[in-house]
Write a protein that holds these residues in place. Sequence first.
Motif: not given
Length: 277
Positions: A137-160
């Motif tokens: 394990p390295l780290f986690d993310f998705g919590k609320a921040s200044k410009n983002f209300s935070g993830l509520k129910a994260p499902t699909g994910i991809a990188t590009y």
Amino acid sequence: SFLGNQDNVLRFSNPMCILPKDDGSIWVTAFGSNELVLLDLNGYVISRVRGPINGFDRPMDIVSTSDGKLIITEYAGDRITFLDSKGNFIKSVGKKGRGLGQLLGPQYLCVDEKKSRIFVTDFGNNRVCVFDILGTPLFDFGKASKNFSGLKAPTGIATYNGFVYVADADLGGIYIFDDSGNYVDILVNEKTFEKLEALKLWKNYLILTDKNKVYAVDILSGKINQMANLGNKPTELICGVCDVNNNLVVTDIKNNEVHVLAKMSELIGGFFVKNSK
């Protein structure tokens, strides 16, 4: 369509996600029958994988690494599991909890373009967990921040291209983060979709399902392209991918079916496009 039930014989139950192979066969995670099933070009079962001695515990998503290993998420097992290219068990990492490297209902995953890190949507903890390619394990993310209300129910994910794209089933949008987990922007506005599930990358598109429809979202513009509509039949599509023959293949968990819909080139030619903004 490849049927989970045929001639009163259960072939697989509740197909979730698909990983195409170069020979035209596909791996399918079977959530209901707790197995990984390899289907040939005609939909016949080549092999079944049931995991370690105690078995899989609701397998959901599946990806491959640069050396051919397989990684799956186990939703009820609160872990990710590593297998060799034939499906033989190697190890599992993660356990139930809220700490670093712990999971609570992991759903979907992807491996970054450098094949060095694994991103997992940790549904119960409303976050994305990041591991190195060996499962540390390295780290986690998705919590609320200044410009983002935070993830509520994260499902699909991809990188590009160095960015991470995360779908949220509750919010109905797709969000952009950098590869360190910092919120960047929104790709598709909230409430655009009703029931987002897997995100699978194809060229510069994110292929996604929403109830009975399949869409392709242009990563570069955010435009939404409807690729397929399975009509009014009770349907719950989960994952759509492009196989080695350039076919769009999708899973239907409600009807225990894997559909081969059409050539991607034909679907692209008939795109119905709308803006997400």
